[in-house]
Write a protein that holds these residues in place. Sequence first.
Motif, PDB file in Angstrom:
ATOM      1  N   VAL A 327     -11.078 -11.046  11.002  1.00  0.00           N
ATOM      2  CA  VAL A 327      -9.675 -10.703  11.237  1.00  0.00           C
ATOM      3  C   VAL A 327      -9.031 -10.582   9.859  1.00  0.00           C
ATOM      4  O   VAL A 327      -8.987 -11.558   9.116  1.00  0.00           O
ATOM      5  N   ARG A 328      -8.576  -9.394   9.511  1.00  0.00           N
ATOM      6  CA  ARG A 328      -7.980  -9.174   8.183  1.00  0.00           C
ATOM      7  C   ARG A 328      -6.622  -8.499   8.308  1.00  0.00           C
ATOM      8  O   ARG A 328      -6.417  -7.639   9.163  1.00  0.00           O
ATOM      9  N   MET A 329      -5.736  -8.877   7.401  1.00  0.00           N
ATOM     10  CA  MET A 329      -4.437  -8.212   7.301  1.00  0.00           C
ATOM     11  C   MET A 329      -4.628  -6.896   6.548  1.00  0.00           C
ATOM     12  O   MET A 329      -5.326  -6.859   5.536  1.00  0.00           O
ATOM     13  N   ILE A 330      -4.005  -5.821   7.046  1.00  0.00           N
ATOM     14  CA  ILE A 330      -4.067  -4.518   6.372  1.00  0.00           C
ATOM     15  C   ILE A 330      -2.688  -3.844   6.440  1.00  0.00           C
ATOM     16  O   ILE A 330      -1.817  -4.295   7.187  1.00  0.00           O
ATOM     17  N   ASP A 331      -2.513  -2.783   5.687  1.00  0.00           N
ATOM     18  CA  ASP A 331      -1.301  -1.937   5.701  1.00  0.00           C
ATOM     19  C   ASP A 331      -0.088  -2.651   5.098  1.00  0.00           C
ATOM     20  O   ASP A 331       0.626  -3.364   5.794  1.00  0.00           O
ATOM     21  N   PHE A 332       0.120  -2.406   3.815  1.00  0.00           N
ATOM     22  CA  PHE A 332       1.154  -3.149   3.091  1.00  0.00           C
ATOM     23  C   PHE A 332       2.175  -2.237   2.423  1.00  0.00           C
ATOM     24  O   PHE A 332       2.660  -2.518   1.335  1.00  0.00           O
ATOM     25  N   ALA A 333       2.503  -1.135   3.093  1.00  0.00           N
ATOM     26  CA  ALA A 333       3.480  -0.198   2.524  1.00  0.00           C
ATOM     27  C   ALA A 333       4.907  -0.720   2.658  1.00  0.00           C
ATOM     28  O   ALA A 333       5.830  -0.181   2.060  1.00  0.00           O
ATOM     29  N   HIS A 334       5.082  -1.771   3.469  1.00  0.00           N
ATOM     30  CA  HIS A 334       6.425  -2.321   3.677  1.00  0.00           C
ATOM     31  C   HIS A 334       6.425  -3.840   3.490  1.00  0.00           C
ATOM     32  O   HIS A 334       6.812  -4.591   4.377  1.00  0.00           O
ATOM     33  N   VAL A 335       5.957  -4.291   2.332  1.00  0.00           N
ATOM     34  CA  VAL A 335       5.985  -5.719   1.996  1.00  0.00           C
ATOM     35  C   VAL A 335       7.073  -5.913   0.952  1.00  0.00           C
ATOM     36  O   VAL A 335       7.130  -5.173  -0.033  1.00  0.00           O
ATOM     37  N   PHE A 336       7.949  -6.901   1.177  1.00  0.00           N
ATOM     38  CA  PHE A 336       9.079  -7.108   0.273  1.00  0.00           C
ATOM     39  C   PHE A 336       9.168  -8.565  -0.169  1.00  0.00           C
ATOM     40  O   PHE A 336       8.850  -9.461   0.593  1.00  0.00           O
ATOM     41  N   PRO A 337       9.648  -8.765  -1.409  1.00  0.00           N
ATOM     42  CA  PRO A 337       9.884 -10.135  -1.858  1.00  0.00           C
ATOM     43  C   PRO A 337      10.953 -10.779  -0.980  1.00  0.00           C
ATOM     44  O   PRO A 337      11.816 -10.082  -0.431  1.00  0.00           O
ATOM     45  N   SER A 338      10.879 -12.088  -0.850  1.00  0.00           N
ATOM     46  CA  SER A 338      11.758 -12.787   0.079  1.00  0.00           C
ATOM     47  C   SER A 338      11.968 -14.207  -0.439  1.00  0.00           C
ATOM     48  O   SER A 338      11.262 -14.653  -1.342  1.00  0.00           O
TER      49      SER A 338
END
Length: 362
Positions: A327-338
């Motif tokens: 199980v892997r996380m993918i698709d990071f075109a919308h990751v923002f600092p928080s």
Amino acid sequence: NASLVGILQHPDGTVLKQLQPPPRGPREQEFYNKVYDSDCCDSILLELREYLPKYFGVWSPPTAPNDIYLKLEDVTRKFNKPCIMDVKIGKKSYDPYASAEKIQQQVSKYPLMEEIGFLVLGMRVYHVSSDSYETQNQHYGRSLTKETVKDGISKFFHSGYCLRKDVVAASIQKVEKILEWFEGQTQLNFYASSLLFVYEGSCQATTVRLSDVTLSEKRRVPKGLLAGADVLEYNNNIHVINSTENGKIEASVSKSLSEFYALHKKACSKRHHSQLSLKVENSEQDNVWKTSTCITQEHLNGNVLPQLEKVFYHVPAETKESANVEVRMIDFAHVFPSNAKDEGYIYGLKNLIRVLQNILDN
């Protein structure tokens, strides 16, 4: 599978994902660069690497230097008949900077996102009975409601013969690890990001990973093989060889597996799957996997069998379950600092775990 468009498989065990147009592509590249920076000493980001495909920088074809591709680990490579599901996670699939128009477009695609917290983007399931794949695209996921989402997802774990409860259980464990990571971090928020689930669909390839060596599960080994055959062969991939003077077992593995091993050696050495140490005698890289030799009757009467029993009986149950699922996380075109927990993503993970647990219990 619509969600896998734009991904090219490279023969070296990686995939090439074409960079999306700005700002999405550069944002995803920046995310990978940040997490995989060789100077990175942030424990949160270092742990996050465990849940991502490995990142090998960017690549461009010599003929088109302006076409940029992310070079990523192919998570499906080690599987014989990979079953794959892509699930978008979170209450919102638009980021905080989306225009009203973009928000409207995203919400209308799947109005239930806010309530369910995830959306199946696609799946590809191997059916043992027909030796073929069944594929569902994003329209399938969007047709799922609160009432049907459990059955909709359980389809992914069905081999045509039975529900793979072992895979469901292992998937829950892995998603729970990712949830723990999210509960402990307040520096990144993820929108329109997915979890990629992969498991082995073919029966012959049920393998467990034991520290450095892969061996088939005991129940897959026909009794007759142990007594009669010259070579114990599992799945055409793995042979158990003669026991050495000091009672260790050596193993040889087919080319594809040893390449995979070389690629993943780093990852495996970090996570130690069991107390069981199956040492490969010669640790020099070139000779790690010895060519297969026969097991003589003398060895069979000697200490190979007791050694095999030890290997197979004392594999922790957890290893058996999680060995054949990724199980892997993918698709990071919308990751923002928080500076706060990612409550939308956490909500989606918890709800997904609830559904998976429901599939397991019923």
